[in-house]
Write a protein that holds these residues in place. Structure first.
Motif, mmCIF file in Angstrom:
data_model
loop_
_atom_site.group_PDB
_atom_site.id
_atom_site.type_symbol
_atom_site.label_atom_id
_atom_site.label_comp_id
_atom_site.label_asym_id
_atom_site.label_seq_id
_atom_site.Cartn_x
_atom_site.Cartn_y
_atom_site.Cartn_z
ATOM 1 N N LYS A 64 1.784 2.026 -3.399
ATOM 2 C CA LYS A 64 0.516 2.299 -4.410
ATOM 3 C C LYS A 64 0.270 3.719 -3.912
ATOM 4 N N PHE A 65 0.380 4.302 -2.599
ATOM 5 C CA PHE A 65 0.264 5.669 -2.432
ATOM 6 C C PHE A 65 1.391 6.444 -2.804
ATOM 7 N N PRO A 109 0.709 -1.130 0.073
ATOM 8 C CA PRO A 109 -0.052 0.023 -0.088
ATOM 9 C C PRO A 109 0.913 1.390 0.017
ATOM 10 N N GLU A 136 2.734 5.911 -5.868
ATOM 11 C CA GLU A 136 2.501 5.857 -7.397
ATOM 12 C C GLU A 136 1.390 6.886 -7.501
ATOM 13 N N TYR A 137 0.475 6.914 -6.531
ATOM 14 C CA TYR A 137 -0.576 8.123 -6.339
ATOM 15 C C TYR A 137 -0.192 9.603 -6.487
ATOM 16 N N THR A 195 -7.945 10.506 -8.859
ATOM 17 C CA THR A 195 -7.925 9.949 -7.594
ATOM 18 C C THR A 195 -9.211 8.848 -7.681
ATOM 19 N N LEU A 196 -10.440 9.249 -8.179
ATOM 20 C CA LEU A 196 -11.374 8.309 -8.396
ATOM 21 C C LEU A 196 -10.920 6.974 -8.945
ATOM 22 N N ASN A 197 -10.159 6.996 -10.073
ATOM 23 C CA ASN A 197 -9.636 5.984 -10.889
ATOM 24 C C ASN A 197 -8.838 5.206 -9.833
ATOM 25 N N PHE A 198 -7.938 5.783 -9.270
ATOM 26 C CA PHE A 198 -7.050 5.118 -8.045
ATOM 27 C C PHE A 198 -7.684 4.358 -7.072
ATOM 28 N N TRP A 199 -8.616 5.298 -6.234
ATOM 29 C CA TRP A 199 -8.889 4.614 -5.197
ATOM 30 C C TRP A 199 -10.344 4.177 -5.068
ATOM 31 N N VAL A 200 -11.016 4.616 -6.035
ATOM 32 C CA VAL A 200 -12.610 4.219 -5.840
ATOM 33 C C VAL A 200 -13.044 3.177 -6.724
ATOM 34 N N ASP A 224 -11.064 1.556 -8.644
ATOM 35 C CA ASP A 224 -10.126 0.505 -8.762
ATOM 36 C C ASP A 224 -10.602 -0.971 -8.435
#
Ligand code: SF4
Ligand code: SF4
Ligand code: FES
Lengths: 275, 145
Positions: free
Chosen positions: B73-74, B70, B76-77, B138-143, B145
């Motif tokens: 992943k953060f 994680p 990368e974000y 952000t939507l694509n990354f965290w919601v 996904d």
């Protein structure tokens, strides 16, 4: 803070005497406030009543000579052009212009800036040396051509822009906004033919490509010179030149003397030229 | 060059972050440099990680396992956010640094209007565009996904 409520004012000044101190330190002074007092007036008052050895540069007291640039409450400004009331009525914090070595107290070492300025040939360069040395008339220029450099010619070389530039803060090789702005001032003057000569000095890391338009120089400039604009306009000229699209102008010719018309009887002859 | 015997007073990195009362373009300048350094670091790490494939299947799987947590992943974000800002702000700088959008030379009459005021709409546009891209990402990354 209104003038009426202010009776005394505190100055916090960064002091440094190379003969005595190894590092600069802060000292505080309280002085009476008088209406219309500028930061420079306050410094004189402190020198007269508290610290006779306090050193700074100033001359004209009217924002013209460019010698009194200082860091006042975190912003590079002219001490003579800054009213104490403008600063909100709190402590007036005065330090020497950053990005220049401190000679003593509020006196910055401006020599590196002027060296760079000189290297960029801040004067009209032409092939006709004879005409320049022994002018027979004025060089012709239209009002529109004058406007292309007039703004940049108001620079008083105070160095405030150099103290505010973040690139100059980390890169001593960068020429800085004042010399670069002045290079463009002459490049855009139609009487000048020195673009190619200056281009050689402007190439490389000292030149305008180190500027990334933080714009602080223009924000602090006390004369509205806008060196950031001059630098971006100069970059465009340099790119056009690289693409061989830059129009090199012929330096403006000598203006023709009027041949027609008759002087009115009540207008005297002009005195002979002195230069 | 005249050798100065004065006390050094160059602001250094403090000139990027503090050192005075700065305007919005100054912070964008600093953010542009920081995000640039961040992206450079990411590219170096990226090359390092992907080159592990040259050492064989096992080292590739080990490298991919290491960077799949994680925290990465953060990271990368953050790289994505830095990229969105750096790319869009870079376009603004490209336009300005070619002398466009900064206005023509004018007579300096107090209160002075500088080139910064001319290009301010561009700054607002850039920040809005970067914000929209970041929200979508952000939507694509965290919601989604
Ligand atoms: S451009 Fe402005 S701030 Fe810079 S030296 Fe000239 S007058 Fe001073
Ligand atoms: S616009 Fe360029 S010269 Fe002016 S402060 Fe920014 S980096 Fe320095
Ligand atoms: S004393 Fe001349 S500009 Fe301030």
């Amino acid at each position: 803070m209104s003038e009426k409520t202010l009776s005394e004012i505190t100055y916090r000044i960064r002091r440094f005497n190379p003969e005595r101190d190894s590092t600069p330190h802060w000292e505080e002074y309280r002085i009476p406030y008088s209406a219309g007092m500028t930061v420079l007036d306050g410094l004189w008052r402190i020198k007269e009543t508290h610290a006779p050895d306090l050193a700074w540069r100033s001359s004209c007291r009217m924002g013209v000579c460019g010698s009194c640039g200082m860091l006042v409450n975190g912003k590079a400004r002219l001490a003579c052009n800054t009213q104490v009331t403008e600063l909100g009525g709190g402590t007036v914090v005065v330090a020497p212009l950053p990005n220049f070595d401190i000679v003593r107290d509020l006196v910055p070492e401006l020599a590196p800036m002027f060296d760079t300025h000189r290297a960029l040939m801040p004067y009209v360069i032409r092939d006709d040396a004879q005409e320049q040395e022994h002018p027979t008339g004025e060089f012709w220029q239209s009002a529109h051509e004058l406007e292309q450099y007039l703004q940049f010619s108001y620079c008083i070389k105070c160095g405030c822009c150099m103290a505010a530039c973040p690139t100059y803060a980390t890169d001593a090789l960068y020429s800085g906004p004042m010399p670069l702005g002045q290079a463009h001032r002459y490049n855009s003057d139609t009487r000048d033919g020195g673009f190619s000569a200056r281009k050689r000095v402007l190439a490389g890391e000292a030149g305008p490509w180190r500027c990334h338009y933080a714009g602080e120089c223009s924000r602090v400039c006390p004369k509205g010179v806008d060196p950031a604009k001059a630098i971006q306009l100069m970059k465009r000229e340099l790119v056009l030149d690289y693409l061989r699209l830059h129009k090199e102008h012929c330096p403006a010719p000598v203006a023709k003397k009027p041949t027609e018309g008759k002087r009115r009887d009540n207008i005297p002859e002009a005195p002979p030229p002195t230069v | 060059m005249i050798e100065s015997k004065g006390h050094p007073n160059r602001l250094g990195l403090w000139g990027w972050f503090g050192g005075g009362r700065w305007g919005v373009e100054r912070y964008l300048y600093t953010l542009h440099r920081l995000t640039g350094l961040g992206l450079l670091t990411y590219f170096l790490l990226h090359i390092l990680v992907t080159s592990s494939r040259a050492l064989g299947q096992a080292s590739w799987e080990w490298a991919m396992g290491t960077v799949s947590g994680p925290l990465f992943k953060f990271g990368e974000y953050l790289v994505f956010v830095a990229f969105a800002f750096h790319a869009i702000n870079g376009i603004r700088l490209g336009i300005n640094e070619l002398g466009f959008g900064v206005g023509p030379p004018i007579e300096p009459v107090y209160p002075y209007r500088t080139s910064l005021d001319f290009q301010r709409p561009l700054v607002v546009g850039v920040l809005l565009l970067a914000a929209i891209i970041v929200v979508m990402g952000t939507l694509n990354f965290w919601v989604l996904d």
